[in-house]
Design a protein around this motif. Structure first.
Motif, PDB file in Angstrom:
ATOM      1  N   LEU A 197      40.295  44.026  16.863  1.00 24.90           N
ATOM      2  CA  LEU A 197      39.428  43.307  17.793  1.00 24.90           C
ATOM      3  C   LEU A 197      40.206  42.735  18.978  1.00 24.90           C
ATOM      4  CD1 LEU A 197      36.993  41.513  15.349  1.00 24.90           C
ATOM      5  CD2 LEU A 197      36.430  43.269  17.013  1.00 24.90           C
ATOM      6  N   VAL A 198      41.428  42.276  18.740  1.00 26.81           N
ATOM      7  CA  VAL A 198      42.233  41.765  19.851  1.00 26.81           C
ATOM      8  C   VAL A 198      42.572  42.893  20.820  1.00 26.81           C
ATOM      9  CG1 VAL A 198      44.497  40.806  20.456  1.00 26.81           C
ATOM     10  CG2 VAL A 198      43.158  39.767  18.638  1.00 26.81           C
ATOM     11  N   ILE A 199      42.965  44.037  20.298  1.00 27.45           N
ATOM     12  CA  ILE A 199      43.280  45.179  21.175  1.00 27.45           C
ATOM     13  C   ILE A 199      42.042  45.632  21.919  1.00 27.45           C
ATOM     14  CG2 ILE A 199      43.960  47.610  21.151  1.00 27.45           C
ATOM     15  CD1 ILE A 199      45.934  46.832  18.891  1.00 27.45           C
ATOM     16  N   LEU A 200      40.900  45.695  21.230  1.00 28.16           N
ATOM     17  CA  LEU A 200      39.644  46.071  21.890  1.00 28.16           C
ATOM     18  C   LEU A 200      39.291  45.080  22.992  1.00 28.16           C
ATOM     19  CD1 LEU A 200      37.105  47.920  21.910  1.00 28.16           C
ATOM     20  CD2 LEU A 200      36.092  46.290  20.318  1.00 28.16           C
ATOM     21  N   ALA A 201      39.444  43.802  22.709  1.00 27.08           N
ATOM     22  CA  ALA A 201      39.125  42.780  23.709  1.00 27.08           C
ATOM     23  C   ALA A 201      40.061  42.872  24.911  1.00 27.08           C
ATOM     24  CB  ALA A 201      39.206  41.390  23.072  1.00 27.08           C
ATOM     25  N   PRO A 220      29.278  44.526  36.582  1.00 25.81           N
ATOM     26  CA  PRO A 220      29.112  43.071  36.689  1.00 25.81           C
ATOM     27  C   PRO A 220      28.199  42.533  35.585  1.00 25.81           C
ATOM     28  CG  PRO A 220      28.692  44.136  38.789  1.00 25.81           C
ATOM     29  CD  PRO A 220      28.856  45.222  37.778  1.00 25.81           C
ATOM     30  N   ASN A 221      28.485  41.340  35.130  1.00 27.14           N
ATOM     31  CA  ASN A 221      27.711  40.650  34.096  1.00 27.14           C
ATOM     32  C   ASN A 221      27.691  41.400  32.763  1.00 27.14           C
ATOM     33  OD1 ASN A 221      27.054  38.521  35.824  1.00 27.14           O
ATOM     34  ND2 ASN A 221      25.352  39.686  36.658  1.00 27.14           N
ATOM     35  N   PHE A 222      28.679  42.220  32.536  1.00 26.57           N
ATOM     36  CA  PHE A 222      28.830  42.925  31.261  1.00 26.57           C
ATOM     37  C   PHE A 222      30.158  42.475  30.673  1.00 26.57           C
ATOM     38  CE2 PHE A 222      30.523  46.470  28.768  1.00 26.57           C
ATOM     39  CZ  PHE A 222      29.502  46.628  27.853  1.00 26.57           C
ATOM     40  N   ALA A 223      30.099  41.709  29.600  1.00 30.26           N
ATOM     41  CA  ALA A 223      31.319  41.150  29.031  1.00 30.26           C
ATOM     42  C   ALA A 223      31.430  41.504  27.548  1.00 30.26           C
ATOM     43  CB  ALA A 223      31.337  39.642  29.215  1.00 30.26           C
ATOM     44  N   PRO A 224      32.180  42.544  27.223  1.00 37.90           N
ATOM     45  CA  PRO A 224      32.353  42.896  25.810  1.00 37.90           C
ATOM     46  C   PRO A 224      33.012  41.785  24.995  1.00 37.90           C
ATOM     47  CG  PRO A 224      33.145  44.652  27.238  1.00 37.90           C
ATOM     48  CD  PRO A 224      32.838  43.491  28.111  1.00 37.90           C
ATOM     49  N   ILE A 225      33.787  40.937  25.632  1.00 36.81           N
ATOM     50  CA  ILE A 225      34.432  39.837  24.921  1.00 36.81           C
ATOM     51  C   ILE A 225      33.389  38.875  24.344  1.00 36.81           C
ATOM     52  CG2 ILE A 225      34.769  38.364  26.944  1.00 36.81           C
ATOM     53  CD1 ILE A 225      37.460  38.800  24.378  1.00 36.81           C
ATOM     54  N   THR A 226      32.254  38.753  25.011  1.00 42.69           N
ATOM     55  CA  THR A 226      31.169  37.913  24.492  1.00 42.69           C
ATOM     56  C   THR A 226      30.608  38.507  23.207  1.00 42.69           C
ATOM     57  OG1 THR A 226      30.631  37.348  26.770  1.00 42.69           O
ATOM     58  CG2 THR A 226      29.012  36.768  25.098  1.00 42.69           C
ATOM     59  N   GLY A 227      30.453  39.807  23.170  1.00 38.20           N
ATOM     60  CA  GLY A 227      29.999  40.480  21.952  1.00 38.20           C
ATOM     61  C   GLY A 227      30.988  40.309  20.815  1.00 38.20           C
ATOM     62  N   ILE A 228      32.266  40.370  21.140  1.00 37.96           N
ATOM     63  CA  ILE A 228      33.291  40.160  20.118  1.00 37.96           C
ATOM     64  C   ILE A 228      33.229  38.727  19.591  1.00 37.96           C
ATOM     65  CG2 ILE A 228      35.790  40.035  19.746  1.00 37.96           C
ATOM     66  CD1 ILE A 228      36.007  42.457  21.666  1.00 37.96           C
ATOM     67  N   SER A 233      42.523  36.434  23.066  1.00 32.38           N
ATOM     68  CA  SER A 233      42.395  37.623  23.915  1.00 32.38           C
ATOM     69  C   SER A 233      42.175  37.241  25.372  1.00 32.38           C
ATOM     70  CB  SER A 233      41.238  38.491  23.433  1.00 32.38           C
ATOM     71  OG  SER A 233      41.432  38.864  22.102  1.00 32.38           O
ATOM     72  N   MET A 234      41.343  36.257  25.599  1.00 26.53           N
ATOM     73  CA  MET A 234      41.097  35.834  26.976  1.00 26.53           C
ATOM     74  C   MET A 234      42.331  35.200  27.594  1.00 26.53           C
ATOM     75  SD  MET A 234      37.169  34.662  27.134  1.00 26.53           S
ATOM     76  CE  MET A 234      37.435  34.153  28.777  1.00 26.53           C
ATOM     77  N   PHE A 235      43.071  34.419  26.823  1.00 28.88           N
ATOM     78  CA  PHE A 235      44.264  33.783  27.367  1.00 28.88           C
ATOM     79  C   PHE A 235      45.311  34.819  27.760  1.00 28.88           C
ATOM     80  CE2 PHE A 235      48.434  31.751  26.905  1.00 28.88           C
ATOM     81  CZ  PHE A 235      48.299  30.781  27.886  1.00 28.88           C
ATOM     82  N   ILE A 236      45.529  35.800  26.901  1.00 27.93           N
ATOM     83  CA  ILE A 236      46.510  36.854  27.199  1.00 27.93           C
ATOM     84  C   ILE A 236      46.120  37.600  28.467  1.00 27.93           C
ATOM     85  CG2 ILE A 236      47.510  39.028  26.364  1.00 27.93           C
ATOM     86  CD1 ILE A 236      48.626  36.532  24.994  1.00 27.93           C
TER      87      ILE A 236
END
Length: 108
Positions: free
Chosen positions: A29-33, A43-51, A72-75
Motif C-alpha cells: 500500500l505504501v508503494i502504491l500510494a 484533477p480531484n482524483f486522489a487514490p491516497i484517499t481510497g487507501i 506516504s503523503m509525507f514522503i
C-alpha cells in the motif's frame, strides 16, 4: 488483512506485532500510494484517499491504518514540496481513516 470481530478483539489485547501478510500489505500500500501520488492523475482524483478509507476499514491495527496514508503523503511531500497547508491536509486524512470507527459506533 481482514479480521472477524473476535480476531480484532484478540489483536487489540496483544502487543503491536505485524505478521508476514500485514507487512506485505503495508509495503504494498505504501508503494502504491507513492506511485499514484507521483504519477500524473486527473484533477480531484486522489487514490491516497481510497487507501486511507481502505486501511481504516480493513486493518485491525488502527495505528498502522493511520500511519500508511500519512507516511506516504509525507514522503511524497518531501519530493513535491513542503507547504503551509500540510497540517490541515494530514489531519483530514487522519479523519478519513477514522471514518469507519465513527460509523461503526453509530447504531441505526
Amino acid at each position: 488483512m481482514i479480521y472477524t470481530e473476535d480476531e480484532k478483539l484478540n489483536l487489540q489485547n496483544t502487543p503491536m506485532e505485524m505478521n508476514k501478510v500485514e507487512l506485505n500489505a503495508f509495503f504494498g500500500l505504501v508503494i502504491l500510494a507513492l506511485c499514484t501520488r507521483l504519477l500524473p492523475h486527473p484533477p480531484n482524483f486522489a487514490p491516497i484517499t481510497g487507501i486511507a478509507l481502505f486501511t481504516g476499514h480493513h486493518f485491525a491495527n488502527k495505528r498502522l491504518a493511520l500511519f500508511i496514508p500519512i507516511f506516504s503523503m509525507f514522503i511524497t511531500d518531501l519530493y513535491l514540496g513542503i507547504h503551509s497547508l500540510m497540517p490541515i491536509i494530514y489531519l483530514s486524512f487522519v479523519m478519513i481513516s477514522m471514518t469507519y470507527e465513527i460509523i461503526e459506533k453509530i447504531d441505526i
